[in-house]
Design an enzyme around this catalytic site. Structure first.
Site, short mmCIF file in Angstrom:
data_model
loop_
_atom_site.label_atom_id
_atom_site.label_comp_id
_atom_site.label_asym_id
_atom_site.label_seq_id
_atom_site.Cartn_x
_atom_site.Cartn_y
_atom_site.Cartn_z
N ASP A 180 1.11 -1.14 0.00
CA ASP A 180 -0.25 0.01 0.08
C ASP A 180 0.80 1.36 -0.01
O ASP A 180 2.04 1.09 -0.55
CB ASP A 180 -1.16 0.12 1.14
CG ASP A 180 -2.12 0.42 0.95
OD1 ASP A 180 -2.39 1.72 0.56
OD2 ASP A 180 -3.16 -0.08 0.97
N HIS A 255 -3.90 6.26 3.03
CA HIS A 255 -4.54 5.15 2.37
C HIS A 255 -3.92 3.75 3.14
O HIS A 255 -4.60 3.10 3.72
CB HIS A 255 -4.41 5.07 1.06
CG HIS A 255 -5.26 3.92 0.39
ND1 HIS A 255 -4.80 2.52 0.42
CD2 HIS A 255 -6.57 4.00 -0.13
CE1 HIS A 255 -5.67 2.01 -0.39
NE2 HIS A 255 -6.78 2.58 -0.63
N SER A 620 -11.03 -1.04 -1.47
CA SER A 620 -9.76 -0.59 -0.49
C SER A 620 -10.19 -0.81 0.84
O SER A 620 -9.27 -1.69 1.47
CB SER A 620 -9.07 0.49 -0.59
OG SER A 620 -8.40 0.60 -2.01
#
EC number: 3.4.21.-
Length: 841
Positions: A180, A255, A620
């Site tokens: 990620d 994220h 996600s």
């Protein structure tokens, strides 16, 4: 901002940025005649993960490789001893092939594939492709990024956590690797000192933590046990900007910090945003270890060469589960979507015993919008949960409009005059001079005397999606003008974007519906204006309203439902959109409006800038929920293979929502809750993740590496690709299988011609049990299942034979189901999907 607040546009924005960067910035830095690019090269010699079995293969009758052995430290030691020589052999090969020429080698891939990534011209790439040692050469491509309450919604506190011995040990001993945008190691979700129980040392893990100025020594601990970053492809392309990005595992985006906390964040961390406490957060497996492999970046996304390097390293380190909230920007070209460097590296990871979870992608709701393709990857779609933070605007005509926004209410029982930003301009400002004045971004444009004490109406346009305008700036403008609060109405062009509730430090609301904005709010506002009969100038503002506030959640909503942006099946087998005989997605999990940890350095969303938590939506967010449940399964059954973990998740999935009805799916971007229909396996796979039942599945299906190889060899024209990626040759005799022959806990048939028989083998991991078999056939298909009842002892295997016969000619998908009902309470769910049907004459 786009990815956090507006899921659908987040993908579009990243695609645009990839195109711009690769076509403009690169062009500025290279000569016009220089066509150098990054290529991923695989060699014919098998990688380390296959190499140590080579001697066994010579003495086996197996077509490809012996069945997977339990993972242990010998696998890791094998790899480490070989790595220097493999890298040196790559260097030697390149020196001989490109003698005297300039090139840049970015990575040597040792463990899962044998090859390297390098920056060369097309002529040099052609020269490499001619060498007999080279199996395959692929142009690098870009990839993109695809909970305070969800553990409760999933039933963990009274179910799965209790089975594990409580949240204090849930997931303990299991290492989850995250590919990620990195991690903020200082976040309390990743502390190792918040529990009275000390973390054990994971003996099977050998990863390390990079040390850099922004990721100093001590950033890792007994919970965060590994952290690296991979960016050589981006650096070589000249698009890695050190003023914007961290050349370290530190998360400058947010994220990666979010996804890691959803799967494995500490239990009981207070979620305080804008000085309001929204509850206490917990990861699904709060005691699992975290290892981070940063391969995505906020300004440009990522590239396959870096992602493959990250996967290779994670496997070599010894992670148990790999979570990827990323998808390719396009469907891989060629014979089949499965043949791409990332998926083939993940196949080797699965062979090494690693369970791989990937986000389905946010490209729904169109059919065949799936962005995760291969049967060895567990693909997760996004659903809602029943918590909703509702805000509302009460108009003076007694009409109430639903909206969103984490905001305090206006004074109880009091209505305030509303004034549009367009009607509050000062004498020196006009729409002709500034066409964006409706967005309330510049204090100097407005007349404070008109706005003071009133509700300011602002337009939420596509510029908010792009990050050019922000909610925060509009609120600052409103406060400077002494407004009571702000009402945002949605621009008609902002269609198909999931807008999450946004923190507001004053009364405010966003009306996310175009229809409510135009037909109700603006119609009422305009009809309440009083104008001079001669000049037509406004002489008074008659519209009034009150904001109820959106800080309190309600939990009465029907859920789960499949979100419109969640990518859908059928699984595309190739770029011609032929359908694969594989069910995708595999499952859905909570992905909408998910609280998660947020990086202290993130500027990706100005609304959550400086906060420790953020609310995000997308597949996600769904994928790490399943990664966490997989960690709980791995903790309970350490000997489980990846396909057995996938089986436990799939066969126990829920088919009904919290109201007892079938799970529904949104089908349109606009007003998605007004277009609900009963979800099919192409929307939700086997159903909604059921963590508690997955820890006691009763029967499990197993699929071996050999099975996957037979499947790949069965694809037309695949022989050279199979050899190029794996080093194994397809058998000369006709021993290949189709996708529907894989021993998966589902049956998907792209074309059913006449009658076909399918078999599934199941092993009992529970006590002795008798199962009754029931089924419902897909429309246009007759169906028979044998046996209709069986008794099975612990450790025994039962084969199920399923006969499907097309009774109608049709090209429309239809769906059925097999249910196995055990007398001790186990229920095994097997979805049946048939697309095209050709009846016998």
């Amino acid at each position: 901002m786009g990815r956090v607040m507006l899921v659908k546009f987040g993908f579009l924005l990243l695609v645009i940025s990839f195109w711009f960067l690769s076509n403009n910035i690169l062009g500025q830095q290279q000569d016009e005649d220089d066509d150098s690019a990054v290529y991923i090269v695989t060699l014919k010699e098998p990688p380390i993960v296959h190499l140590f079995e080579e001697q066994e293969l010579k003495h086996k009758k197996s077509k490809f490789t012996p069945k997977l052995k339990p993972r242990n430290n010998s696998r890791k030691r094998h790899g480490k001893s070989k790595i220097p020589s493999v890298a040196q052999s790559h260097d030697s090969f390149l020196r001989k092939t490109l003698r005297g020429e300039k090139y840049i080698k970015l990575y040597s891939y040792h463990y899962l594939i044998n090859g390297f990534a390098l920056f060369v011209s097309s002529q040099q790439a052609e020269k490499l492709s001619m060498r007999r040692e080279v199996a395959n050469i692929v142009l690098d491509y870009s990839v993109r990024t695809a909970t305070t309450y969800t553990p409760q919604f999933m039933g963990l506190p009274q179910g799965a956590w209790v089975r594990e011995g409580g949240y204090e040990i849930a997931g303990e001993g299991v290492v989850i690797g995250f590919i990620d945008t990195g991690i903020d190691p200082n976040h309390p979700s990743f502390n190792d000192n918040d529990s009275k129980r000390s973390y054990p040392i994971p003996k099977h893990f050998s990863g390390v933590c990079e040390v850099t100025p922004d990721f100093p020594s001590g950033s890792c601990n007994k919970k965060l046990i590994g952290a690296r970053h991979f960016a050589q492809s981006a650096v070589t392309r000249g698009i890695f900007n050190l003023s914007e990005e961290y050349a370290s595992p530190f998360d400058g985006d947010g994220h990666g910090t979010h996804t890691a906390s959803v799967a494995a964040g500490n239990h009981g961390v207070p979620v305080i945003v804008s000085n309001h406490n929204f509850g206490y957060a917990s990861g699904i497996a709060p005691r699992a270890f975290i290892s981070v492999y940063k391969a995505l970046y906020k300004s440009f996304g990522g590239f396959a060469a870096d992602v493959v390097a990250a996967i290779d390293q994670a496997a070599q380190d010894g992670v148990d589960i790999l979570s990827l909230s990323i998808t390719p920007n396009r469907k891989p070209p060629g014979v089949a979507t499965f043949f791409n460097p990332i998926d083939m590296a993940l196949l080797s990871a699965v062979k090494a015993g690693i369970f791989v979870v990937q986000a389905a992608g946010n490209t729904g709701p169109a059919p065949k919008s799936m962005s995760s393709f291969s049967p060895w990857i567990f693909t997760v779609g996004a659903s809602s949960h029943d918590r909703v933070y509702s805000n509302s605007l009460i108009l003076g005509n007694n009409v109430t409009i639903q909206g969103i926004g984490f905001a305090i209410p206006t004074d109880d029982g009091k209505m305030y005059k509303m004034i549009s930003a367009f009607h509050a301009l000062n004498k020196s400002t006009s729409v002709d001079r500034d066409m964006y004045v409706g967005e309330c971004q510049d204090y100097e444009n407005y007349d404070q005397d008109l706005v003071s004490g009133n509700l300011l109406i602002c337009s939420y346009s596509a510029r908010f999606v792009l990050g050019l305008s922000t909610i925060k700036q509009a609120l600052d403008v409103a406060k400077n003008l002494s407004a009571i609060g702000v009402v945002f109405y949605i621009d008609p062009y902002v269609l198909g974007f999931e807008i999450n509730p946004t923190p507001m430090d004053m009364p405010g609301i966003i009306i996310p519906s175009v229809e409510d904005s135009k037909v109700i709010l603006l119609k009422y506002y305009n009809s309440s204006l009083q104008r001079d009969g001669t000049t037509k100038e406004i002489v008074s503002f008659g519209a009034v309203a009150a904001i109820e506030g959106g800080l309190n959640a309600n939990f009465n909503n029907r859920a789960p439902k499949v979100m419109y942006y969640s990518a859908r099946g059928p699984d595309p087998e190739d770029n011609s959109f032929n359908d694969a005989d594989i069910l995708k997605p595999n499952l859905v999990a909570p992905g909408n409006s998910i609280w998660g940890a947020w990086s202290s350095a993130s500027t990706d969303s100005t609304e959550f800038e400086g906060e420790k938590f953020a609310m995000m939506s997308g597949t996600s967010m769904a994928a790490p929920h399943v990664a966490g449940v997989a960690a709980l399964i791995k903790q309970t059954y350490p000997q489980f293979t990846p396909s057995q973990i996938a089986s436990a998740l799939s066969t126990t999935a829920l088919l009904n929502d919290n109201k007892g009805g079938p799970i529904m799916a949104q089908r349109t971007y606009s007003n998605p809750d007004q277009s609900l229909y009963t979800a099919t396996p192409f929307d939700m796979g086997s159903g909604f993740v059921n963590a508690t039942a997955a820890l006691d599945p009763g029967l499990v299906f197993d699929t071996s590496f050999e099975d996957y190889m037979s499947f790949l060899c069965g694809i037309n024209g695949s022989d050279p690709l199979v050899f190029n990626y794996t080093g194994f040759r397809c058998p000369a005799n006709n021993t290949t299988i189709s996708g529907f022959d894989l021993n998966l806990p589902s049956i998907t048939v792209s074309t059913l011609s006449g009658t076909q028989i399918f078999q599934r083998s199941m092993r009992n991991i529970a006590g002795n049990e008798t199962y009754n078999v029931g089924w419902s056939p897909p429309y246009g298909v007759s169906m028979k299942v044998s046996p209709t009842q069986f008794s099975i002892a612990m450790g025994e295997t039962q084969v199920l034979s399923v006969t499907l016969t097309a009774t109608k000619n049709s090209s429309s998908s239809s769906f059925g189901r097999i249910g196995l009902f055990g007398n001790t309470g186990h229920i095994v769910n097997i979805p049946i999907t048939v697309i095209a049907k050709i009846a016998s004459s």
